[in-house]
Motif scaffolding. Structure first.
Motif, PDB file in Angstrom:
ATOM      1  N   ALA A  12     -82.357   5.704  38.318  1.00  0.00           N
ATOM      2  CA  ALA A  12     -81.351   4.671  38.051  1.00  0.00           C
ATOM      3  C   ALA A  12     -80.006   5.228  37.610  1.00  0.00           C
ATOM      4  O   ALA A  12     -79.938   6.124  36.778  1.00  0.00           O
ATOM      5  N   ASP A  13     -78.953   4.656  38.200  1.00  0.00           N
ATOM      6  CA  ASP A  13     -77.599   4.882  37.702  1.00  0.00           C
ATOM      7  C   ASP A  13     -77.276   3.861  36.630  1.00  0.00           C
ATOM      8  O   ASP A  13     -76.456   4.103  35.758  1.00  0.00           O
ATOM      9  N   MET A  14     -77.896   2.697  36.727  1.00  0.00           N
ATOM     10  CA  MET A  14     -77.734   1.655  35.727  1.00  0.00           C
ATOM     11  C   MET A  14     -79.011   0.830  35.684  1.00  0.00           C
ATOM     12  O   MET A  14     -79.754   0.766  36.671  1.00  0.00           O
ATOM     13  N   THR A  15     -79.261   0.238  34.520  1.00  0.00           N
ATOM     14  CA  THR A  15     -80.474  -0.539  34.306  1.00  0.00           C
ATOM     15  C   THR A  15     -80.099  -1.933  33.833  1.00  0.00           C
ATOM     16  O   THR A  15     -79.221  -2.083  32.979  1.00  0.00           O
ATOM     17  N   ILE A  16     -80.763  -2.931  34.383  1.00  0.00           N
ATOM     18  CA  ILE A  16     -80.578  -4.314  33.953  1.00  0.00           C
ATOM     19  C   ILE A  16     -81.929  -4.834  33.486  1.00  0.00           C
ATOM     20  O   ILE A  16     -82.909  -4.797  34.237  1.00  0.00           O
ATOM     21  N   ASP A  17     -81.964  -5.294  32.249  1.00  0.00           N
ATOM     22  CA  ASP A  17     -83.184  -5.845  31.672  1.00  0.00           C
ATOM     23  C   ASP A  17     -83.376  -7.264  32.206  1.00  0.00           C
ATOM     24  O   ASP A  17     -82.520  -8.118  32.007  1.00  0.00           O
ATOM     25  N   ILE A  18     -84.476  -7.492  32.890  1.00  0.00           N
ATOM     26  CA  ILE A  18     -84.725  -8.798  33.507  1.00  0.00           C
ATOM     27  C   ILE A  18     -85.742  -9.619  32.717  1.00  0.00           C
ATOM     28  O   ILE A  18     -86.025 -10.761  33.073  1.00  0.00           O
ATOM     29  N   ARG A  19     -86.267  -9.069  31.637  1.00  0.00           N
ATOM     30  CA  ARG A  19     -87.332  -9.745  30.892  1.00  0.00           C
ATOM     31  C   ARG A  19     -86.913 -11.125  30.391  1.00  0.00           C
ATOM     32  O   ARG A  19     -85.902 -11.255  29.708  1.00  0.00           O
ATOM     33  N   GLY A  20     -87.695 -12.122  30.789  1.00  0.00           N
ATOM     34  CA  GLY A  20     -87.489 -13.474  30.325  1.00  0.00           C
ATOM     35  C   GLY A  20     -86.215 -14.134  30.830  1.00  0.00           C
ATOM     36  O   GLY A  20     -85.769 -15.129  30.257  1.00  0.00           O
ATOM     37  N   ARG A  21     -85.629 -13.616  31.881  1.00  0.00           N
ATOM     38  CA  ARG A  21     -84.359 -14.142  32.387  1.00  0.00           C
ATOM     39  C   ARG A  21     -84.548 -14.720  33.777  1.00  0.00           C
ATOM     40  O   ARG A  21     -85.378 -14.252  34.543  1.00  0.00           O
ATOM     41  N   SER A  22     -83.734 -15.701  34.121  1.00  0.00           N
ATOM     42  CA  SER A  22     -83.802 -16.312  35.445  1.00  0.00           C
ATOM     43  C   SER A  22     -83.094 -15.410  36.462  1.00  0.00           C
ATOM     44  O   SER A  22     -82.281 -14.558  36.093  1.00  0.00           O
ATOM     45  N   PHE A  23     -83.389 -15.644  37.738  1.00  0.00           N
ATOM     46  CA  PHE A  23     -82.732 -14.879  38.798  1.00  0.00           C
ATOM     47  C   PHE A  23     -81.219 -15.110  38.779  1.00  0.00           C
ATOM     48  O   PHE A  23     -80.447 -14.205  39.047  1.00  0.00           O
ATOM     49  N   ILE A  24     -80.806 -16.332  38.441  1.00  0.00           N
ATOM     50  CA  ILE A  24     -79.369 -16.646  38.387  1.00  0.00           C
ATOM     51  C   ILE A  24     -78.701 -15.846  37.265  1.00  0.00           C
ATOM     52  O   ILE A  24     -77.638 -15.247  37.469  1.00  0.00           O
ATOM     53  N   GLU A  25     -79.323 -15.819  36.093  1.00  0.00           N
ATOM     54  CA  GLU A  25     -78.765 -15.049  34.971  1.00  0.00           C
ATOM     55  C   GLU A  25     -78.646 -13.574  35.342  1.00  0.00           C
ATOM     56  O   GLU A  25     -77.621 -12.940  35.088  1.00  0.00           O
ATOM     57  N   VAL A  26     -79.693 -13.038  35.931  1.00  0.00           N
ATOM     58  CA  VAL A  26     -79.684 -11.625  36.321  1.00  0.00           C
ATOM     59  C   VAL A  26     -78.608 -11.379  37.385  1.00  0.00           C
ATOM     60  O   VAL A  26     -77.888 -10.378  37.328  1.00  0.00           O
ATOM     61  N   SER A  27     -78.468 -12.302  38.329  1.00  0.00           N
ATOM     62  CA  SER A  27     -77.456 -12.148  39.384  1.00  0.00           C
ATOM     63  C   SER A  27     -76.052 -12.074  38.795  1.00  0.00           C
ATOM     64  O   SER A  27     -75.261 -11.200  39.158  1.00  0.00           O
ATOM     65  N   TYR A  28     -75.722 -12.994  37.883  1.00  0.00           N
ATOM     66  CA  TYR A  28     -74.384 -12.987  37.278  1.00  0.00           C
ATOM     67  C   TYR A  28     -74.163 -11.755  36.412  1.00  0.00           C
ATOM     68  O   TYR A  28     -73.078 -11.161  36.431  1.00  0.00           O
ATOM     69  N   ASP A  29     -75.180 -11.357  35.663  1.00  0.00           N
ATOM     70  CA  ASP A  29     -75.067 -10.159  34.822  1.00  0.00           C
ATOM     71  C   ASP A  29     -74.832  -8.929  35.688  1.00  0.00           C
ATOM     72  O   ASP A  29     -73.925  -8.125  35.436  1.00  0.00           O
ATOM     73  N   CYS A  30     -75.623  -8.793  36.732  1.00  0.00           N
ATOM     74  CA  CYS A  30     -75.499  -7.642  37.634  1.00  0.00           C
ATOM     75  C   CYS A  30     -74.145  -7.662  38.338  1.00  0.00           C
ATOM     76  O   CYS A  30     -73.478  -6.626  38.444  1.00  0.00           O
ATOM     77  N   ALA A  31     -73.717  -8.830  38.795  1.00  0.00           N
ATOM     78  CA  ALA A  31     -72.415  -8.940  39.470  1.00  0.00           C
ATOM     79  C   ALA A  31     -71.305  -8.474  38.538  1.00  0.00           C
ATOM     80  O   ALA A  31     -70.418  -7.718  38.949  1.00  0.00           O
ATOM     81  N   GLY A  32     -71.367  -8.891  37.292  1.00  0.00           N
ATOM     82  CA  GLY A  32     -70.347  -8.491  36.322  1.00  0.00           C
ATOM     83  C   GLY A  32     -70.296  -6.993  36.127  1.00  0.00           C
ATOM     84  O   GLY A  32     -69.216  -6.375  36.132  1.00  0.00           O
ATOM     85  N   ILE A  33     -71.456  -6.381  35.978  1.00  0.00           N
ATOM     86  CA  ILE A  33     -71.525  -4.925  35.773  1.00  0.00           C
ATOM     87  C   ILE A  33     -71.005  -4.188  37.002  1.00  0.00           C
ATOM     88  O   ILE A  33     -70.217  -3.250  36.893  1.00  0.00           O
ATOM     89  N   LEU A  34     -71.449  -4.605  38.185  1.00  0.00           N
ATOM     90  CA  LEU A  34     -71.031  -3.926  39.414  1.00  0.00           C
ATOM     91  C   LEU A  34     -69.532  -4.113  39.666  1.00  0.00           C
ATOM     92  O   LEU A  34     -68.861  -3.178  40.129  1.00  0.00           O
ATOM     93  N   LEU A  35     -69.009  -5.282  39.360  1.00  0.00           N
ATOM     94  CA  LEU A  35     -67.568  -5.518  39.509  1.00  0.00           C
ATOM     95  C   LEU A  35     -66.768  -4.641  38.545  1.00  0.00           C
ATOM     96  O   LEU A  35     -65.769  -4.018  38.936  1.00  0.00           O
ATOM     97  N   GLU A  36     -67.221  -4.575  37.297  1.00  0.00           N
ATOM     98  CA  GLU A  36     -66.539  -3.737  36.303  1.00  0.00           C
ATOM     99  C   GLU A  36     -66.475  -2.280  36.739  1.00  0.00           C
ATOM    100  O   GLU A  36     -65.503  -1.591  36.471  1.00  0.00           O
ATOM    101  N   ARG A  37     -67.500  -1.845  37.421  1.00  0.00           N
ATOM    102  CA  ARG A  37     -67.575  -0.454  37.852  1.00  0.00           C
ATOM    103  C   ARG A  37     -66.974  -0.221  39.239  1.00  0.00           C
ATOM    104  O   ARG A  37     -67.034   0.888  39.762  1.00  0.00           O
ATOM    105  N   GLY A  38     -66.453  -1.264  39.826  1.00  0.00           N
ATOM    106  CA  GLY A  38     -65.810  -1.129  41.133  1.00  0.00           C
ATOM    107  C   GLY A  38     -66.777  -0.949  42.291  1.00  0.00           C
ATOM    108  O   GLY A  38     -66.414  -0.405  43.323  1.00  0.00           O
ATOM    109  N   LEU A  39     -67.997  -1.447  42.128  1.00  0.00           N
ATOM    110  CA  LEU A  39     -69.009  -1.254  43.166  1.00  0.00           C
ATOM    111  C   LEU A  39     -69.234  -2.491  44.032  1.00  0.00           C
ATOM    112  O   LEU A  39     -70.044  -2.468  44.948  1.00  0.00           O
ATOM    113  N   LEU A  40     -68.548  -3.592  43.730  1.00  0.00           N
ATOM    114  CA  LEU A  40     -68.634  -4.795  44.561  1.00  0.00           C
ATOM    115  C   LEU A  40     -67.250  -5.164  45.041  1.00  0.00           C
ATOM    116  O   LEU A  40     -66.263  -4.937  44.379  1.00  0.00           O
TER     117      LEU A  40
END
Length: 177
Positions: free
Chosen positions: A149-177
């Protein structure tokens, strides 16, 4: 957080255990950002004309892992894909090298209970033999996911929508999206 230097083809590979939501996340982000997404298991099935389960049953896991590597190698000719990877893709060191040379690995970290809740059809998961086996397999694979892993997202107890927005934010911040 600053942008990171992009690697290879700029792909983002989603890795994690069975039922972590890798395919759902790749599809959600693909739709959100109008970016193409693929699933390594589906690509293997398409090239072989058989399901992953059939390949495991007739040719064995080792052959399936070879096919998985061939699929990853073929992605070197593409650009900026969101790639959902099969849960065992990290079992082959060459696959980790390929993914890291072509882009970034996002580990969707969950626990066995998350996986068991999400797995609807266990008969389509050839490496899921029983709950006890799944627990052992996750413990075996967890350090492999962490190393890849280059980055890790904790998915425990979270909905797919929550994980999608969290991941999108991280990837955008890093210039990967």
């Amino acid at each position: 957080m600053q942008a990171i230097v992009k690697r290879g083809c700029d792909h983002v590979f989603f890795i994690g255990f069975l039922g972590a939501g890798k395919s759902t996340l790749a599809r959600n982000l693909g739709r959100m950002f109008n970016r193409r997404y693929v699933d390594t298991d589906r690509l293997v099935e398409r090239t072989q004309g058989r399901s992953v389960t059939e390949i495991f049953n007739t040719d064995g896991e080792a052959r399936f892992r070879e096919l998985e590597t061939q699929i990853l190698e073929s992605l070197a000719h593409e650009r900026s894909l969101l790639v959902s990877c099969g849960g065992g893709i990290i079992e082959t060191p060459r696959n980790i090298e390929l993914m890291r040379s072509m882009g970034y690995c996002v580990y969707l970290e969950g626990d066995i209970d998350d996986s068991l809740r999400q797995i609807r059809r266990r008969d389509t998961r050839p490496d899921f033999r029983s709950e006890a086996h799944a627990r052992r397999l996750l413990e075996h694979r967890r350090p492999l996911y962490e190393r890849a892993a280059d980055m890790t997202i904790d998915i425990r107890g979270r909905s797919f929508i929550e994980v999608s927005y969290d991941c999108a934010g991280i990837l955008l911040e890093r210039g990967l999206l």
